[in-house]
Design an enzyme around this catalytic site. Structure first.
Site, short mmCIF file in Angstrom:
data_model
loop_
_atom_site.label_atom_id
_atom_site.label_comp_id
_atom_site.label_asym_id
_atom_site.label_seq_id
_atom_site.Cartn_x
_atom_site.Cartn_y
_atom_site.Cartn_z
CD GLU A 252 37.67 38.79 44.13
OE1 GLU A 252 37.35 38.77 42.93
OE2 GLU A 252 37.11 39.52 44.95
CD GLU A 382 39.62 26.25 39.75
OE1 GLU A 382 40.78 26.62 39.53
OE2 GLU A 382 38.69 27.04 40.00
P1 NAD Z 1 45.38 32.51 35.23
O1 NAD Z 1 45.90 32.56 36.62
O2 NAD Z 1 46.05 31.67 34.24
O3 NAD Z 1 45.36 33.98 34.60
C1 NAD Z 1 44.66 35.06 35.20
C2 NAD Z 1 45.28 36.36 34.75
O4 NAD Z 1 46.60 36.45 35.28
C3 NAD Z 1 45.43 36.51 33.23
O5 NAD Z 1 45.13 37.83 32.87
C4 NAD Z 1 46.90 36.20 33.01
O6 NAD Z 1 47.44 36.80 31.86
C5 NAD Z 1 47.52 36.81 34.26
N1 NAD Z 1 48.83 36.29 34.64
C6 NAD Z 1 49.37 35.07 34.37
N2 NAD Z 1 50.62 35.00 34.89
C7 NAD Z 1 50.86 36.18 35.50
C8 NAD Z 1 51.97 36.70 36.23
N3 NAD Z 1 53.07 36.00 36.44
N4 NAD Z 1 51.88 37.95 36.72
C9 NAD Z 1 50.76 38.69 36.53
N5 NAD Z 1 49.69 38.25 35.85
C10 NAD Z 1 49.73 37.01 35.35
O7 NAD Z 1 43.84 32.14 35.37
P2 NAD Z 1 42.79 31.91 34.19
O8 NAD Z 1 43.06 30.58 33.59
O9 NAD Z 1 42.72 33.11 33.32
O10 NAD Z 1 41.41 31.88 35.01
C11 NAD Z 1 40.91 30.73 35.61
C12 NAD Z 1 41.17 30.75 37.11
O11 NAD Z 1 40.61 31.91 37.67
C13 NAD Z 1 40.52 29.58 37.81
O12 NAD Z 1 41.40 29.05 38.76
C14 NAD Z 1 39.32 30.23 38.50
O13 NAD Z 1 38.86 29.55 39.63
C15 NAD Z 1 39.87 31.56 38.84
N6 NAD Z 1 38.79 32.52 39.07
C16 NAD Z 1 38.54 32.94 40.35
C17 NAD Z 1 37.49 33.83 40.61
C18 NAD Z 1 37.20 34.29 42.00
O14 NAD Z 1 36.43 35.23 42.15
N7 NAD Z 1 37.76 33.69 43.03
C19 NAD Z 1 36.71 34.28 39.55
C20 NAD Z 1 36.98 33.83 38.26
C21 NAD Z 1 38.02 32.96 38.03
#
Ligand code: NAD
Length: 481
Positions: A252, A382
């Site tokens: 997601e 975004e």
């Molecule tokens: P992010 O991708 O930076 O991090 C998300 C999670 O992934 C964190 O827990 C992070 O530690 C982990 N992560 C980072 N690198 C990783 C790797 N290499 N392997 C495994 N895990 C890893 O995102 P964010 O900044 O925390 O959240 C914002 C983003 O989330 C925005 O793009 C937003 O649109 C999206 N989002 C989507 C939904 C949905 O339902 N589609 C809901 C909420 C947020």
């Protein structure tokens, strides 16, 4: 010894530090101070969490319990969450400056996630396929195994529970890795799971960064499912990592939601939801209505009210009950959103209201921008903050074209009082969810997910069942005597 709170890992029902003692700071973005610390999971800690969840799945009672027993245990956890809802909400508000009333709303939805999936698995039916050959077949849905769930910081508790609830309800064991920006509420959830008597290892919490904590989970072949919510960029890394051991993924990801307001919209309703869609949670919502398209005939009247409503939001301390809008979740994120506002200005966009607060806080005020090119970064990318880019349109076809002209496709909104148009346009929009005359309303039975860069797969109701189980076909010969 510091008297600040500490958030450890929850492994095998116990709260533990990282084996090597690594920690990271936890910030309060409203006060801009460190208020807590958390265990910074390394490979060794991730391996320990995986071994625990593996053992709980392979040898423990959870997957072998009756569906009613499992549902009962999950409802007991939901009861504890309700009893501690102020504490859970306080942690999210402290950790990411979410207005307290919004945090309380998130806790209620988190509780509902558990209750819904507990009942959904308890009451589910399989399918029977009568065959002409003297056999009949039926489907069975057994647990898949160990689930690695990785969640973002914008809805720290709610997004995590959206993954944990179906995972454990269907008899899997689960390791959740919350975002390193917001470890607090999910750690409390892990403590409550122990208190509620969930067997050890059914829900482990691994705190830490994307790498090594998250990446160790996704790349380990003892993990059977990877469910991830976060940015599209990280989603690609997660998918590649899970592919090394062929674990199915549910992703997601990001969004750039279109919000279309037609001439015949109910103006008050459209303004109300347009405000919610881009300024709730300070716009840090994957589903945000960040690209607003308003039809010519209503444009001026709509914009006047929209700008006034944005300016009427009360910016302040998340714990002040009058606050409806607060700081962004971290300094890094504040800098990212601020840079998009600066780019918009550099590109001669017209700031109708808002801009970066120039007072040392991490606040970007509710910002509405007109006149940006359709290939400009603030329009296409975004921003994930309280920045709404507005364009006008003349025809329905043009609106649909503008809305669909994006790499993303998580959701869209449309406002019209014309029933036929509502259905026609909803069906033409390239998006996982379309809201007509509303926003953010969910029925957990429906598919949730995105098109294109917004994700892979769907969760919700039976869609969650498909992902978190191994569906099996059983074919029986009927003895005709
Ligand atoms: P992010 O991708 O930076 O991090 C998300 C999670 O992934 C964190 O827990 C992070 O530690 C982990 N992560 C980072 N690198 C990783 C790797 N290499 N392997 C495994 N895990 C890893 O995102 P964010 O900044 O925390 O959240 C914002 C983003 O989330 C925005 O793009 C937003 O649109 C999206 N989002 C989507 C939904 C949905 O339902 N589609 C809901 C909420 C947020």
């Amino acid at each position: 010894m510091s008297d600040q709170p500490f958030f450890g890992h929850i492994i095998d029902g116990e709260e533990v530090p990282s084996a090597g003692g690594e920690t990271f700071e936890v910030w309060n973005p409203w006060t801009r101070e460190v208020w807590a610390s958390a265990a910074d999971g390394q490979e060794e800690d991730a391996h320990r969490a995986i071994a625990s969840s593996r053992r709980a799945f392979d040898e423990g009672p959870w997957p072998r319990m009756s569906r009613a027993e499992r549902a009962g245990a999950i409802h007991a956890l939901a009861d504890l969450m309700e009893a501690r809802s102020d504490d859970l909400a306080t942690l999210d508000s402290t950790n990411m400056a979410k207005p307290f009333a919004q945090a309380k709303h998130d806790v209620a939805r988190s509780v509902h996630n558990f209750r819904f999936f507990a009942d959904h698995q308890r009451d589910h039916t399989g399918e029977v396929f009568p065959m002409d050959s003297g056999h009949h077949s039926y489907s069975e849905f057994g647990p898949a195994g160990v689930v690695a769930a990785i969640s973002p910081w914008n809805f720290p508790l709610m997004m995590a529970t959206w993954k944990i609830a179906p995972a454990i309800a269907w008899g899997n064991t689960c390791i959740i890795k919350p975002s390193e920006d917001t470890p607090a509420s999910v750690t409390l959830l892990g403590r409550l799971a122990t208190e509620a008597g969930l067997p050890d290892g059914v829900l482990n919490v691994l705190n830490g960064h994307g790498a090594p904590a998250g990446s160790t989970l996704t790349g380990d072949d003892r993990v059977d499912r990877v469910t991830f919510t976060g940015s599209s960029q990280t989603g690609k890394l997660v998918m590649a990592s899970a592919a090394t051991h062929l674990a199915p993924v549910s992703l997601e990801l990001g969004g750039k939601g279109a919000n279309i307001v037609f001439d015949d919209a109910d103006l008050d309703n459209a303004v109300h939801w347009a405000i919610e869609a881009i300024f709730r949670n300070a716009g840090q919502i994957c589903l945000a209505g960040s690209r607003l398209f308003v039809q010519d005939g209503i444009y001026d009247a709509f914009m006047e009210r929209f700008v006034a409503a944005a300016e009427a939001l009360t910016i302040g301390d998340p714990f002040d009950p009058t606050t409806t809008f607060s700081a962004l979740a971290s300094r890094k994120h504040f800098e990212k959103v601020s840079s998009y506002v600066q780019q918009a200005k550099d590109l001669d966009g017209t700031l109708r209201t808002g801009g970066v607060a120039d007072d040392g806080t991490w606040v970007v005020r509710p910002t509405i921008i007109e006149g940006l090119g359709l290939d400009s970064a603030p329009y296409c990318e975004e921003i994930f903050g309280p920045v709404c880019v507005v364009n006008r349109f003349d025809t329905e076809d043009k609106a649909v074209h503008l809305a669909n002209d994006t790499r993303y496709g998580l959701n869209a909104m449309l406002f019209t009082e014309n029933l036929s148009r509502a259905h026609r346009v909803a069906s033409r929009l390239k998006a996982g969810t379309v809201w007509v005359n509303c926003f953010f309303i969910r029925d957990l039975r429906t598919p949730f997910g995105g098109v294109g860069d917004s994700g892979v797969g769907r969760e919700g109701g039976d869609f969650s069942r498909e992902f978190f189980t191994e569906p099996k076909a059983v074919v029986m010969q009927i003895d005709r005597g």
